[in-house]
Design an enzyme around this catalytic site. Structure first.
Site, PDB file in Angstrom:
ATOM      1  N   SER A   7     -47.963-108.235 -46.970  1.00 10.41           N
ATOM      2  CA  SER A   7     -47.823-106.786 -47.192  1.00 10.41           C
ATOM      3  C   SER A   7     -47.062-106.157 -46.032  1.00 10.41           C
ATOM      4  O   SER A   7     -47.551-106.102 -44.897  1.00 10.41           O
ATOM      5  CB  SER A   7     -49.197-106.133 -47.306  1.00 10.41           C
ATOM      6  OG  SER A   7     -49.051-104.732 -47.189  1.00 10.41           O
ATOM      7  N   HIS A  32     -45.148-108.166 -50.674  1.00 11.24           N
ATOM      8  CA  HIS A  32     -46.012-107.120 -51.219  1.00 11.24           C
ATOM      9  C   HIS A  32     -45.591-105.764 -50.654  1.00 11.24           C
ATOM     10  O   HIS A  32     -45.521-105.570 -49.438  1.00 11.24           O
ATOM     11  CB  HIS A  32     -47.464-107.417 -50.856  1.00 11.24           C
ATOM     12  CG  HIS A  32     -48.470-106.512 -51.503  1.00 11.24           C
ATOM     13  ND1 HIS A  32     -48.914-106.701 -52.800  1.00 11.24           N
ATOM     14  CD2 HIS A  32     -49.126-105.423 -51.031  1.00 11.24           C
ATOM     15  CE1 HIS A  32     -49.814-105.758 -53.089  1.00 11.24           C
ATOM     16  NE2 HIS A  32     -49.953-104.968 -52.039  1.00 11.24           N
ATOM     17  N   ASP A  34     -46.368-101.769 -50.719  1.00 14.29           N
ATOM     18  CA  ASP A  34     -47.387-100.759 -51.028  1.00 14.29           C
ATOM     19  C   ASP A  34     -46.770 -99.375 -51.102  1.00 14.29           C
ATOM     20  O   ASP A  34     -46.323 -98.838 -50.092  1.00 14.29           O
ATOM     21  CB  ASP A  34     -48.459-100.756 -49.935  1.00 14.29           C
ATOM     22  CG  ASP A  34     -49.333-101.994 -49.990  1.00 14.29           C
ATOM     23  OD1 ASP A  34     -49.960-102.225 -51.042  1.00 14.29           O
ATOM     24  OD2 ASP A  34     -49.375-102.731 -48.984  1.00 14.29           O
ATOM     25  N   MET A  36     -47.539 -95.498 -51.702  1.00 14.19           N
ATOM     26  CA  MET A  36     -48.670 -94.553 -51.691  1.00 14.19           C
ATOM     27  C   MET A  36     -48.150 -93.128 -51.762  1.00 14.19           C
ATOM     28  O   MET A  36     -47.184 -92.793 -51.064  1.00 14.19           O
ATOM     29  CB  MET A  36     -49.462 -94.720 -50.397  1.00 14.19           C
ATOM     30  CG  MET A  36     -49.977 -96.131 -50.176  1.00 14.19           C
ATOM     31  SD  MET A  36     -50.815 -96.214 -48.598  1.00 14.19           S
ATOM     32  CE  MET A  36     -51.396 -97.911 -48.612  1.00 14.19           C
ATOM     33  N   HIS A  65     -46.953-102.664 -55.398  1.00 13.94           N
ATOM     34  CA  HIS A  65     -48.317-102.165 -55.652  1.00 13.94           C
ATOM     35  C   HIS A  65     -48.276-100.642 -55.615  1.00 13.94           C
ATOM     36  O   HIS A  65     -48.170-100.034 -54.555  1.00 13.94           O
ATOM     37  CB  HIS A  65     -49.240-102.742 -54.555  1.00 13.94           C
ATOM     38  CG  HIS A  65     -50.652-102.268 -54.631  1.00 13.94           C
ATOM     39  ND1 HIS A  65     -51.557-102.471 -53.607  1.00 13.94           N
ATOM     40  CD2 HIS A  65     -51.345-101.612 -55.605  1.00 13.94           C
ATOM     41  CE1 HIS A  65     -52.736-101.947 -53.938  1.00 13.94           C
ATOM     42  NE2 HIS A  65     -52.630-101.422 -55.147  1.00 13.94           N
ATOM     43  N   MET A  67     -49.781 -97.203 -55.672  1.00 17.49           N
ATOM     44  CA  MET A  67     -50.999 -96.404 -55.492  1.00 17.49           C
ATOM     45  C   MET A  67     -50.576 -94.953 -55.675  1.00 17.49           C
ATOM     46  O   MET A  67     -50.516 -94.166 -54.721  1.00 17.49           O
ATOM     47  CB  MET A  67     -51.594 -96.677 -54.110  1.00 17.49           C
ATOM     48  CG  MET A  67     -52.298 -98.023 -54.040  1.00 17.49           C
ATOM     49  SD  MET A  67     -52.566 -98.603 -52.351  1.00 17.49           S
ATOM     50  CE  MET A  67     -50.995 -99.396 -52.058  1.00 17.49           C
ATOM     51  N   MET A 136     -58.891-105.066 -55.812  1.00 19.55           N
ATOM     52  CA  MET A 136     -58.846-104.559 -54.435  1.00 19.55           C
ATOM     53  C   MET A 136     -60.116-104.987 -53.702  1.00 19.55           C
ATOM     54  O   MET A 136     -61.221-104.808 -54.208  1.00 19.55           O
ATOM     55  CB  MET A 136     -58.730-103.036 -54.418  1.00 19.55           C
ATOM     56  CG  MET A 136     -57.366-102.497 -54.833  1.00 19.55           C
ATOM     57  SD  MET A 136     -55.955-103.137 -53.883  1.00 19.55           S
ATOM     58  CE  MET A 136     -56.344-102.566 -52.220  1.00 19.55           C
ATOM     59  N   ASP A 174     -56.381-108.103 -52.393  1.00 22.52           N
ATOM     60  CA  ASP A 174     -55.633-107.306 -51.417  1.00 22.52           C
ATOM     61  C   ASP A 174     -56.592-106.499 -50.550  1.00 22.52           C
ATOM     62  O   ASP A 174     -57.353-105.669 -51.057  1.00 22.52           O
ATOM     63  CB  ASP A 174     -54.689-106.378 -52.210  1.00 22.52           C
ATOM     64  CG  ASP A 174     -53.817-105.490 -51.342  1.00 22.52           C
ATOM     65  OD1 ASP A 174     -53.815-105.658 -50.108  1.00 22.52           O
ATOM     66  OD2 ASP A 174     -53.122-104.631 -51.923  1.00 22.52           O
TER      67      ASP A 174
HETATM   68  C1  DX5 Z   1     -54.106-101.202 -48.825  1.00 23.40           C
HETATM   69  C2  DX5 Z   1     -52.895-101.964 -49.271  1.00 23.40           C
HETATM   70  C3  DX5 Z   1     -52.818-103.319 -48.715  1.00 23.40           C
HETATM   71  C4  DX5 Z   1     -52.750-103.417 -47.212  1.00 23.40           C
HETATM   72  C5  DX5 Z   1     -53.482-104.662 -46.810  1.00 23.40           C
HETATM   73  O1  DX5 Z   1     -54.285-100.095 -49.620  1.00 23.40           O
HETATM   74  O2  DX5 Z   1     -52.876-102.088 -50.672  1.00 23.40           O
HETATM   75  O3  DX5 Z   1     -51.767-104.064 -49.306  1.00 23.40           O
HETATM   76  O4  DX5 Z   1     -51.456-103.460 -46.692  1.00 23.40           O
HETATM   77  O5  DX5 Z   1     -53.555-104.727 -45.445  1.00 23.40           O
HETATM   78  P1  DX5 Z   1     -54.545-105.710 -44.668  1.00 23.40           P
HETATM   79  O6  DX5 Z   1     -54.196-107.113 -45.088  1.00 23.40           O
HETATM   80  O7  DX5 Z   1     -54.223-105.426 -43.235  1.00 23.40           O
HETATM   81  O8  DX5 Z   1     -55.940-105.328 -45.048  1.00 23.40           O
HETATM   82 ZN    ZN Z   2     -51.412-103.507 -51.589  1.00 18.94          ZN
END
Ligand code: DX5
Ligand code: ZN
Length: 219
Positions: A7, A32, A34, A36, A65, A67, A136, A174
């Site tokens: 990620s 990956h 993310d 948001m 991903h 969010m 999650m 994740d």
């Molecule tokens: C959190 C993200 C993850 C995050 C994971 O909402 O979806 O992908 O980057 O990070 P670690 O591996 O540090 O928990």
């Molecule tokens: Zn993620």
């Protein structure tokens, strides 16, 4: 097959291109990403321009991903900038099936995700069409959190549902995953492993290599 999906949320953005090259060279199969929106989750990360710009750095699978609320609005744009697998949250989509169908209509793989508080049974109607389920293992929104212990049971439950469906659906996890808890996560039935801090804090090439060894991937 087991897959590592580092990620980039945890990457050093000053040298994002280099960090992606490092995990690519180490043998990670996915990247990956993310996204948001500050509404579905408290944080705001990055969007299409960043994805478009890093698309030229690697040929690895872009595992996006989302969010974000009402993900249907943006599926086309994420497909255009280079997403290969698009995962959205069940909780954020008024009509999850419409999102899955939209992703498929663009020739991409569709993932559906649930937060730690969402009942796994909610996934049942989508088992016939989805390519991946993301369970999650922390509350989405931030990297660097601790994996919630109830996650193991949830992973097992979803793996059972997948097996009973008779379809070849990937089970992604994740949040809070490190080399120490990875064996137990694999044992529970996950096969696509997202790792942010565990990869990008320190030497990304070496860290990804170590995780891939635990995943049984020959580089
Ligand atoms: C959190 C993200 C993850 C995050 C994971 O909402 O979806 O992908 O980057 O990070 P670690 O591996 O540090 O928990
Ligand atoms: Zn993620």
């Amino acid at each position: 097959m087991n897959i590592l999906s580092p990620s980039i949320l945890a990457a050093d953005f000053k040298k994002l291109g280099q960090q992606i090259t490092d995990v690519d060279k180490a043998g990670a199969q996915y990247i990956h990403i993310d996204v948001m929106d500050g509404t579905f989750v408290p944080s705001i990360s990055f969007g299409m321009p960043v994805i478009k710009s890093i698309r030229s750095v690697t040929d690895k699978v872009f595992d996006v991903h989302l969010m974000i609320v009402d993900p249907l609005r943006y599926i086309e744009e994420f497909a255009e900038v280079g997403a290969d697998v698009i995962t959205f949250h069940q909780e954020a989509a008024p009509d999850p099936q419409a999102v899955i169908d939209k992703i498929h209509s663009l020739g991409k793989k569709a993932g559906i995700s649930i937060k730690p508080g969402t009942d796994t049974e909610i996934l049942l109607p989508y088992l016939e069409t989805v390519d991946m389920i993301l369970v999650m293992t922390v509350e989405p929104g931030f990297g660097g959190q601790k994996l919630l212990p109830e996650s193991f049971e949830r992973i097992k439950r979803v793996r059972k549902m997948i097996n009973e469906s008779g379809r070849n659906i990937d089970l992604q996890v994740d949040g809070g995953i490190y080399k120490e808890n990875l064996p137990e996560i694999l044992e529970a039935g996950a096969n696509i492993i997202v790792a942010g801090s565990a990869v990008f804090k320190g030497d990304a090439f070496a860290n990804a290599g170590e995780l891939l060894t635990i995943l049984g991937i020959d580089k």
